[in-house]
Design a protein around this motif. Structure first.
Motif, short mmCIF file in Angstrom:
data_model
loop_
_atom_site.label_atom_id
_atom_site.label_comp_id
_atom_site.label_asym_id
_atom_site.label_seq_id
_atom_site.Cartn_x
_atom_site.Cartn_y
_atom_site.Cartn_z
N THR A 1 5.65 16.40 8.73
CA THR A 1 4.59 15.33 7.57
C THR A 1 5.25 13.81 9.05
OG1 THR A 1 5.08 16.58 5.85
CG2 THR A 1 5.16 14.01 5.23
N GLN B 1 5.04 19.94 1.89
CA GLN B 1 3.98 20.42 1.07
C GLN B 1 2.91 19.44 0.46
OE1 GLN B 1 2.29 23.84 2.34
NE2 GLN B 1 0.18 22.61 0.42
N PHE C 1 0.43 19.56 -1.67
CA PHE C 1 -0.06 20.00 -2.97
C PHE C 1 0.29 21.09 -3.25
CE2 PHE C 1 -3.53 17.65 -0.64
CZ PHE C 1 -3.41 16.33 -1.49
N ARG C 2 0.40 21.39 -4.74
CA ARG C 2 1.25 22.66 -5.19
C ARG C 2 0.58 23.11 -6.56
NH1 ARG C 2 6.39 20.28 -5.23
NH2 ARG C 2 6.40 19.43 -7.24
N ARG C 3 -0.03 23.36 -7.04
CA ARG C 3 -0.64 23.96 -8.76
C ARG C 3 1.07 24.19 -9.94
NH1 ARG C 3 -5.66 25.65 -9.73
NH2 ARG C 3 -6.02 26.80 -7.46
N ILE C 4 0.67 22.73 -10.63
CA ILE C 4 1.87 23.19 -11.34
C ILE C 4 1.19 23.28 -12.67
CG2 ILE C 4 3.34 21.78 -12.73
CD1 ILE C 4 3.79 20.56 -10.11
N LYS C 5 2.22 24.33 -13.28
CA LYS C 5 1.63 25.23 -14.65
C LYS C 5 2.20 24.50 -15.81
CE LYS C 5 -0.03 29.37 -13.18
NZ LYS C 5 -0.19 30.75 -13.47
N VAL D 1 5.56 16.45 -11.85
CA VAL D 1 5.08 17.38 -10.63
C VAL D 1 6.08 17.07 -9.47
CG1 VAL D 1 2.09 16.54 -11.11
CG2 VAL D 1 3.80 15.21 -8.93
N ASP D 2 7.72 16.24 -9.89
CA ASP D 2 8.28 16.37 -9.18
C ASP D 2 9.28 15.98 -9.79
OD1 ASP D 2 9.31 16.78 -6.42
OD2 ASP D 2 9.02 15.12 -5.64
#
Length: 189
Positions: free
Chosen positions: A12, A75, A77-81, A159-160
């Motif tokens: 990255t 990474q 992008f990731r899907r977060i529920k 998200v983080d």
């Protein structure tokens, strides 16, 4: 600096904004962190020695210049529920990733609370205002006047999470928000 570069690996590319540190809202002298901007990735084709190599730039979001940092691949992008919060937490929007004063849906912000306060990835937080919305008063900063009822103006998704701060995505907003806004995470939601 302490890891060897490996040909064929993806890394990255990023910068750290040291000129605009994120400060604690209760103590402006205390720096709680810095915004990191990710520019994309590089695949190393050749490694010349421990400090240099040649590679191919991939998935760039902006031009890359000499002096930018390279790290282990992150990474992006990731899907977060959504996850129900285990604690009620009050925080402040202390920074934004957008270079503008007014923020809305799809923007990312930094909250003044983190894992030590009970926040987790997937928690939702509400940007709350208490004020009359009179434009000259609003231009002096976010309104939070106890003489008025609460108004939810945005919903954030965490998200983080770090120990003392969190990054949240503005899921919904009925009005523009800005750095300095009051946010509440409600237990059970």
């Amino acid at each position: 600096k302490d890891k060897r570069l490996v040909a064929g690996e993806r890394y990255t590319i990023f910068t750290v904004d040291r000129e605009a540190p994120i400060r604690d809202p209760q103590n402006a002298q205390k720096v709680v962190g810095y915004l990191v901007k990710i520019y994309g990735e590089i695949v190393l084709n050749q490694v010349a020695d421990e400090t240099s190599g040649r590679g191919t730039l991939l998935e760039l979001t902006a031009p890359v210049e000499r002096g930018y940092f390279v790290s282990k691949r992150v990474q992006p992008f990731r899907r977060i529920k959504p996850v129900a919060s285990e604690a009620s937490v009050e925080s402040v929007v202390v920074a934004s990733f957008a270079p503008r004063g007014l923020l809305a849906e799809q923007d990312f912000v930094v909250l003044s609370r983190g894992s030590r306060d009970g926040l987790k990835v997937g928690n939702r937080s509400y940007v709350i205002r208490k004020g009359d919305g009179y434009r000259p008063r609003m231009e002096r900063g976010p309104a939070f006047d106890d003489g008025f009822p609460k108004e939810v103006v945005a919903q954030l998704l965490v998200v983080d999470v770090h120990e003392g701060a969190s990054v949240a995505w503005v899921e919904k907003s009925t009005k523009e928000i800005q750095v300095g806004e009051h946010a509440e995470t409600r237990r059970g939601y």
